[in-house]
Design a protein around this motif. Structure first.
Motif, PDB file in Angstrom:
ATOM      1  N   LYS A   2       0.748  -1.221   0.069  1.00  0.00           N
ATOM      2  CA  LYS A   2      -0.070  -0.069  -0.023  1.00  0.00           C
ATOM      3  C   LYS A   2       0.928   1.159   0.051  1.00  0.00           C
ATOM      4  O   LYS A   2       1.845   1.304   0.802  1.00  0.00           O
ATOM      5  CB  LYS A   2      -0.973   0.072   1.449  1.00  0.00           C
ATOM      6  N   THR A 320       2.440  -7.185  12.678  1.00  0.00           N
ATOM      7  CA  THR A 320       1.489  -6.799  13.671  1.00  0.00           C
ATOM      8  C   THR A 320       1.757  -6.901  14.991  1.00  0.00           C
ATOM      9  O   THR A 320       1.256  -6.407  15.881  1.00  0.00           O
ATOM     10  CB  THR A 320      -0.005  -7.364  13.350  1.00  0.00           C
ATOM     11  N   LYS A 333       1.854   2.059  13.809  1.00  0.00           N
ATOM     12  CA  LYS A 333       0.485   1.753  13.431  1.00  0.00           C
ATOM     13  C   LYS A 333       0.199   2.364  11.964  1.00  0.00           C
ATOM     14  O   LYS A 333      -0.171   1.768  11.112  1.00  0.00           O
ATOM     15  CB  LYS A 333      -0.573   1.905  14.177  1.00  0.00           C
ATOM     16  N   ARG A 334       0.485   3.621  11.835  1.00  0.00           N
ATOM     17  CA  ARG A 334       0.095   4.630  10.831  1.00  0.00           C
ATOM     18  C   ARG A 334       1.056   4.116   9.646  1.00  0.00           C
ATOM     19  O   ARG A 334       0.439   3.718   8.582  1.00  0.00           O
ATOM     20  CB  ARG A 334       0.557   5.976  11.081  1.00  0.00           C
ATOM     21  N   LYS A 337       0.356   0.221   8.368  1.00  0.00           N
ATOM     22  CA  LYS A 337      -0.999   0.315   7.494  1.00  0.00           C
ATOM     23  C   LYS A 337      -0.748   0.831   6.020  1.00  0.00           C
ATOM     24  O   LYS A 337      -1.405   0.291   5.154  1.00  0.00           O
ATOM     25  CB  LYS A 337      -2.054   0.956   8.364  1.00  0.00           C
ATOM     26  N   GLU A 338      -0.167   2.262   6.240  1.00  0.00           N
ATOM     27  CA  GLU A 338       0.119   2.926   4.953  1.00  0.00           C
ATOM     28  C   GLU A 338       0.948   2.127   3.913  1.00  0.00           C
ATOM     29  O   GLU A 338       0.737   1.983   2.610  1.00  0.00           O
ATOM     30  CB  GLU A 338       0.254   4.263   5.162  1.00  0.00           C
ATOM     31  N   GLY A 341      -0.417  -2.370   4.543  1.00  0.00           N
ATOM     32  CA  GLY A 341      -1.988  -2.726   4.644  1.00  0.00           C
ATOM     33  C   GLY A 341      -2.159  -3.587   5.809  1.00  0.00           C
ATOM     34  O   GLY A 341      -3.321  -3.870   6.178  1.00  0.00           O
ATOM     35  N   ASP A 342      -1.174  -3.856   6.920  1.00  0.00           N
ATOM     36  CA  ASP A 342      -1.682  -4.373   8.078  1.00  0.00           C
ATOM     37  C   ASP A 342      -1.983  -3.647   9.330  1.00  0.00           C
ATOM     38  O   ASP A 342      -1.444  -2.446   9.365  1.00  0.00           O
ATOM     39  CB  ASP A 342      -0.672  -5.338   8.518  1.00  0.00           C
ATOM     40  N   ASP A 343      -2.950  -4.279  10.205  1.00  0.00           N
ATOM     41  CA  ASP A 343      -3.135  -3.476  11.316  1.00  0.00           C
ATOM     42  C   ASP A 343      -2.594  -3.863  12.287  1.00  0.00           C
ATOM     43  O   ASP A 343      -2.444  -5.017  13.186  1.00  0.00           O
ATOM     44  CB  ASP A 343      -4.875  -3.673  11.365  1.00  0.00           C
ATOM     45  N   GLU A 345      -1.041  -4.310  15.765  1.00  0.00           N
ATOM     46  CA  GLU A 345      -1.485  -4.234  17.191  1.00  0.00           C
ATOM     47  C   GLU A 345      -0.540  -4.099  18.383  1.00  0.00           C
ATOM     48  O   GLU A 345      -0.779  -3.537  19.214  1.00  0.00           O
ATOM     49  CB  GLU A 345      -1.860  -5.922  17.433  1.00  0.00           C
TER      50      GLU A 345
END
Length: 580
Positions: A2, A320, A333-334, A337-338, A341-343, A345
């Motif tokens: 991403k 994660t 996290k930011r 994700k960007e 694409g993973d969230d 934790e």
């Protein structure tokens, strides 16, 4: 992958060069790099030359450290020979070795020596050779320990003493020999033991002494507040060729340095690059020494520590679970994700991984980043014992083995990991307001304290604690809302100084057990360590002598917690008044 980043980040991550990353990795890991050896020093010189090639001033120093290098080891069970290794900081046997009855005591992380006495015997344990397990067996009277690892034996350091020992901590150094065998041999040994009383014999050689070890630092200066800095660190010493651990990490630091040296005009605050020795063979001796020698500078000026270890592995698809603090989680996290694409934790830090800067109150992010998916193979199970649960299965079955070689590296994963680190480091160095979420830190502390309150069954008065937590949450919320407004240079400086002061209070409260000028042991540690005895109080008979002893200690420690919150309240109140 991403790609939703702002233009500045997008430009930078496009500059990450796969060929250069692999070139750096090959050169750093071209030799076995035991701490304090000529081979390791040549790797330091290579990194130093690359950083200077980018126009950076470097400092390469030598310092005395207590370093332990494992030598040869032999093991016999009822006369049958088994291949084994010994471990850093374990003791050597005499030339004749030692002999004793072997007793299987279960998993290393949960051995029960009341049910399985090992006094004067050799303890046999499943898992990696970890300091807590060695200490527990030693205290139970074991004369030696045998660990059953995975497909390969994994090199480990078995001392819990963080950095160089002192007159006090040297008493906690291991006093018994330790060896590890692989999983298949371990099954055979267990079968022999289960048949009845059996005899074990081992001979070990471990070369433990004071040695000079190198530390390399370089600084890319910021343009607005150059005295403040983000530290980005990793170790150069290795087990065997250590291509993933830690050649790829060193390569990533070098590549981040190359790119940011070319874009240094965009940095608000400085970036300090640090390369350690003594990580593997001195229980983080290099980073601990740096803290010992630069404590005040770290306290006054280091705004964040970002650590890197064992990145870019083949099959490392889990992004994660990496270590973070509550207050640094959003930063990770930011960008995870960007970019992936993973969230994210995140996992709470254990007492490991060159996290030597909690005493000065420096917030921290990461040790490793990418890990293997969890599986049922012995290595994954062993890593779960070491690192805890979650979705990840560790850094790879080759970690800390002879097999940590170049073929275990995915160039694509290495680029991905480097881009994530680059984005985070750049953000931390360039953003106006430090990306440290102190409200998250307080909320985490509150959750731990509520759990401790439950365990004390009303015997400890937390009313002042929760009153102050409510007030500091309210004040930080107001403080954060004011930082969303346009701010002058002076007010930005005020905001950042306030965030740093809060870190000095909250990090030590959450993570430091003893004197902040020393280093806690590398053992499992509860959150808010000064209140950890709440768990003990919960199982003691109310009114007993020991109950009152523990209760007295907790009351005094709770005073420390309460006063820490009061200091935090005063700090934020002042900032809010000035911002208004």
């Amino acid at each position: 992958m991403k790609l939703k980043l702002e233009s500045a980040h997008n430009q930078l991550i496009q500059e990450v060069n796969q060929d250069l990353l692999m070139e750096y990795t090959k050169n750093v890991s071209s030799e076995i790099r035991l701490s304090g050896t000529e081979e390791e020093y040549r790797a330091f010189e290579y990194v130093k030359a690359k950083l200077e090639e980018f126009g950076l001033d470097t400092e390469l120093t030598l310092n005395d450290a207590y370093i332990s290098l494992p030598g040869e080891a032999e093991l016999k069970i009822d006369g049958q020979c088994f291949s084994c290794i010994t471990h850093s900081m374990a003791v050597s046997t005499m030339q004749q070795g030692i002999e004793g009855e072997v007793v299987y005591a279960g998993k290393a992380v949960s051995a029960n020596y009341e049910d399985t006495p090992v006094q004067g015997k050799i303890a046999l344990l499943d898992g990696l050779a970890i300091p807590g397990a060695v200490l527990q067996a030693q205290e139970a009277g074991a004369k030696a320990v045998i660990f059953i690892n995975a497909e390969y034996t994994h090199e480990m350091i078995v001392s819990a003493v963080w950095g160089n020992p002192t007159p006090v901590t040297q008493k906690a150094l291991p006093s018994i020999p330790v060896v590890s065998v692989n999983f298949e041999d371990g099954k055979i040994i267990k079968e022999i033991v289960e048949k009845g009383s059996c005899s074990g014999w081992m001979k070990t050689q471990v070369d433990t002494k004071w040695r000079e070890i190198p530390t390399l630092t370089a600084v890319i200066e910021g343009n607005i507040e150059p005295e403040k800095y983000v530290m980005f660190s990793g170790h150069i010493d290795s087990w065997h060729y250590g291509v993933m651990d830690n050649g790829t990490a060193d390569a990533t630091i070098i590549e981040v340095a190359r790119i940011l040296a070319e874009n240094k005009e965009k940095l608000r605050r400085s970036l300090k690059l640090a390369f350690w020795s003594g990580h593997s063979h001195g229980r983080y001796a290099g980073s601990a020494l740096y803290c010992d020698e630069h404590w005040e500078d770290l306290y006054e000026n280091c705004v964040l520590h970002i650590n890197i270890d064992s990145v870019g592995g083949q099959g490392a698809t889990i992004l994660t679970e990496a270590n973070c603090m509550a207050e640094t989680k959003d930063l990770a996290k930011r960008f995870i994700k960007e970019l992936a694409g993973d969230d994210f934790e995140g996992s709470r830090f254990g007492r490991a991984g060159d996290q030597s800067f909690w005493g000065p109150g420096v917030p921290s992010l990461f040790m490793g980043l990418s890990e293997q998916p969890k599986s049922n193979n012995p290595a994954s199970k062993a890593f779960s014992q070491l690192f805890g649960g979650g979705k990840a299965g560790g850094f790879g079955w080759w970690w800390h083995t002879t097999e940590d070689t170049l073929d275990k590296i995915s160039p694509e994963n290495l680029v991905r990991d480097c881009q994530i680190y680059l984005s985070i480091v750049y953000e931390a160095c360039s953003c106006d307001i430090l990306p440290i979420n102190q409200l998250a830190a307080v909320e985490e502390l509150e959750s731990f304290i509520r759990d401790y309150q439950t365990k004390t069954n009303g015997h400890l008065d937390f009313s002042v604690t929760f009153m102050r937590i409510a007030e500091i949450k309210e004040k930080i919320t107001e403080f954060q809302s004011l930082t969303d407004l346009p701010l002058s240079k002076e007010k930005i400086s005020l905001v950042n100084n306030t965030i740093v002061i809060l870190s000095r209070i909250l990090v030590t409260l959450n993570y430091v057990k003893g004197d902040r000028f020393h280093h806690d042991a590398a053992l499992k540690q509860s959150p808010i360590p000064v209140l950890a005895e709440c768990e003990k109080l919960a199982v003691l008979e109310a009114g007993s002598h020991e109950f009152y002893l523990v209760l007295t200690e907790l009351r005094r420690n709770l005073n420390k917690v309460n006063y820490s919150f009061l200091e935090a309240i005063r700090t934020v109140k002042y900032a809010v008044e000035q911002l208004k």
